[in-house]
Write a protein that holds these residues in place. Structure first.
Motif, mmCIF file in Angstrom:
data_model
loop_
_atom_site.group_PDB
_atom_site.id
_atom_site.type_symbol
_atom_site.label_atom_id
_atom_site.label_comp_id
_atom_site.label_asym_id
_atom_site.label_seq_id
_atom_site.Cartn_x
_atom_site.Cartn_y
_atom_site.Cartn_z
ATOM 1 N N ASP A 188 91.996 38.024 -40.385
ATOM 2 C CA ASP A 188 93.350 38.643 -40.254
ATOM 3 C C ASP A 188 94.171 38.714 -39.741
ATOM 4 O O ASP A 188 93.942 38.021 -38.534
ATOM 5 N N THR B 199 98.379 42.398 -44.746
ATOM 6 C CA THR B 199 98.556 41.383 -43.518
ATOM 7 C C THR B 199 99.703 40.161 -43.787
ATOM 8 O O THR B 199 99.131 39.957 -44.846
ATOM 9 N N SER C 193 91.452 39.027 -50.754
ATOM 10 C CA SER C 193 90.923 40.242 -50.547
ATOM 11 C C SER C 193 90.426 41.055 -50.403
ATOM 12 O O SER C 193 89.714 41.247 -49.976
ATOM 13 N N PRO D 154 97.447 41.416 -48.939
ATOM 14 C CA PRO D 154 97.742 40.623 -48.504
ATOM 15 C C PRO D 154 98.948 39.236 -48.507
ATOM 16 O O PRO D 154 99.050 38.352 -49.625
#
Length: 526
Positions: A68, A106, A128, A135
């Motif tokens: 993350d 993200t 993901s 992402p």
């Protein structure tokens, strides 16, 4: 379209995806992301090794590593304390059955180059986790956003890849490469969104090789005996990628890769070739949708390109694709489809729809490099307002082109065929000032001609009585206007052709013993 040893060559997203998936009559399963509620955490033992990052451990088999990049501090790769950088993810070696998962919503910056190989029964998965937008892996102008080199058995999906830059260079979204003289296999690449990759768009010297190595997804095999096998590239959306969309090279002329399947991809506005499969044994390219090839944020700028093509393959097949809206003319190409140099066996182009491609429908380029002499079979395709076919006379390919529709009412037909060609059971609609080739080695049998003068006494002239011609859209199933009315003069009087594939464009049966219709439709007259 020439190379010298392969040198010298998401609004719309959802709508097109639905259209492409509808082509099979089935719904494709999405590439599975990590289910947050059931995923297990990774251990946190700290080790330091050459090239590793302190605080990163080697996970137990079949573990999930979480990343993350929005987290302010670096974790241990567990779900509660994920890594927060690509550097941490790259420092770990992954084992068979492992998963490397990036948090939805993200963005991580840099080149993701995870280490390790899976097995056929336990591939490594890159995907993901969580909910939200895909992402993003942003290569930030590096050579690749994601790189797998001399590895085996990876499943990659549910990510968005981007790699923008102020200047063009050799650059990809995803690169898979074999360079160690070994066979590498087992790559499932699906459900990626790749947009804005500043790859090289000029195929001319001195940037030829940079162009060859630039696209949304590039696979390559270089070095003696290096090959890739079992490469499945599917359900990806690729746009605005300099150099092209998909360039799938899996071997070389002397030793070919195998198991190449390229399907259900959407290629839009890419600055180069739409799809190419090269140096493969029996590659299959099917159910893809390519539009605006040559255009985009990084438009094609020099040399030649085409929509979907094959090079150096044995028995390649291009089928059930839609290619349309190529508006940028390259030096000589820009066709929808191309059987290029070095192909052997049979190069088959069947059940495709093409429309409004400035370079035309088809290129025979067997004479553009190492001559392979593959027989070319072009059957049950529909070409609307392409109006052009090209052939390089130095080649040795023999063409059998039958049961196609060629519809061109807005300009003259410009047709060049291989020296040895049999053209039968087709419907040609063109302008009265068009002329079709009449070289000694070209045979015209059982065709229908409307508008365009027939080149020989064989064939019939008149309105073929299509249902609604000239109304093709942006998918395979948009070509229903080329079915035949019950009053058509083309019904039940074509030539019987053995080995005809057994079906027409719409999957109606075609007999090997009973006279078929002329054109791409063999169902009941409407």
């Amino acid at each position: 379209m020439t190379f010298g040893a392969l040198r010298g060559r998401r609004a719309a997203g959802r709508r097109l995806a639905a259209a492409v998936l509808a082509l099979t009559g089935t719904t494709a399963l999405a590439f599975t992301s990590v289910p947050t509620a059931t995923a297990t955490a990774t251990g946190t033992t700290t080790t330091t090794a050459t090239g590793a990052v302190a605080g990163v451990s080697a996970p137990a088999a079949a573990s999930t590593t979480y990343v993350d990049c929005s987290r302010p501090t670096a974790g241990d790769g567990s779900q509660t304390s994920p890594f927060n950088s690509i550097g941490q993810a790259n420092a770990r070696t992954y084992a068979p059955g492992d998963t490397l998962a990036f948090a939805s919503g993200t963005t991580c910056t840099g080149t993701l180059a995870p280490k390790g190989s899976g097995t056929a029964s336990a591939p490594i998965t890159l995907t993901s986790y969580g909910t939200g937008a895909l992402p993003v892996i942003d290569g930030n102008g590096a050579a690749d956003a994601v790189l797998l080199s001399n590895q085996d058995h990876w499943r990659v999906g549910n990510l968005k890849l981007t790699n923008p830059a102020a200047t063009l260079a050799r650059r990809t979204g995803l690169r898979i490469t074999a360079t160690d003289g070994r066979a590498h296999r087992g790559f499932d690449i699906g459900h990626l969104v790749i947009d804005r990759v500043a790859g090289q768009t000029d195929k001319t010297s001195p940037t030829t090789e940079d162009f060859v190595q630039s696209a949304g997804i590039v696979t390559g095999a270089s070095g003696t005996n290096s090959t890739l096998h079992d490469v499945h590239v599917h359900h990806n959306q690729i746009s605005n990628t300099g150099g092209g969309g998909l360039k799938i090279r899996v071997g070389a002329m002397a030793v070919k890769g195998s198991g190449v399947l390229i399907e259900h991809n959407i290629i839009k506005d890419v600055g180069g070739d739409g799809i190419i499969a090269s140096y493969a044994d029996a590659p299959m390219i099917q159910y893809n949708n390519a539009s605006g090839v040559g255009n985009g944020v990084y438009p094609f700028s020099g040399g030649n390109f085409a929509g979907i093509w094959v090079l150096g393959d044995h028995n390649p097949t291009i089928q059930k694709n839609a290619v349309y809206g190529i508006t940028r003319m390259s030096v000589a190409d820009s066709q929808a489809f191309d059987c290029d140099w070095g192909n052997t066996g049979t190069c088959t182009i069947q059940y495709n729809f093409s429309r409004d491609n400035i370079g035309g429908f088809f290129l025979d380029c067997d004479g553009c490099g190492t001559i392979g002499g593959a027989k070319q079979i072009i059957r049950f395709n529909i070409s609307e307002n392409d109006c052009r076919m090209s052939s390089v006379s130095a080649g040795r390919s023999a063409l059998h082109m039958y049961n196609n529709v060629f519809y061109c009412t807005d300009r003259k037909l410009d047709i060049t065929l291989p020296d040895e060609s049999v053209v039968e059971n087709n419907i040609w609609v063109g302008t009265s000032d068009s002329r079709l080739p009449t070289a000694p080695g070209v045979q015209w049998l059982w065709n229908v001609f409307q508008g365009v003068p027939r080149p020989t006494a064989n064939g019939i002239t008149g309105d073929p009585r299509f249902v609604n011609p000239g109304t093709g859209g942006d998918s395979l199933d948009s070509a229903d206007g080329y079915k035949l009315r019950s009053t058509s003069p083309a019904l039940n009087n074509g030539s019987v052709i053995s080995g005809n594939g057994g079906r027409d464009y719409w999957a109606n049966p075609v007999s090997a013993t009973t006279k078929p219709h002329r054109g791409a439709y063999n169902g009941p007259g409407l």
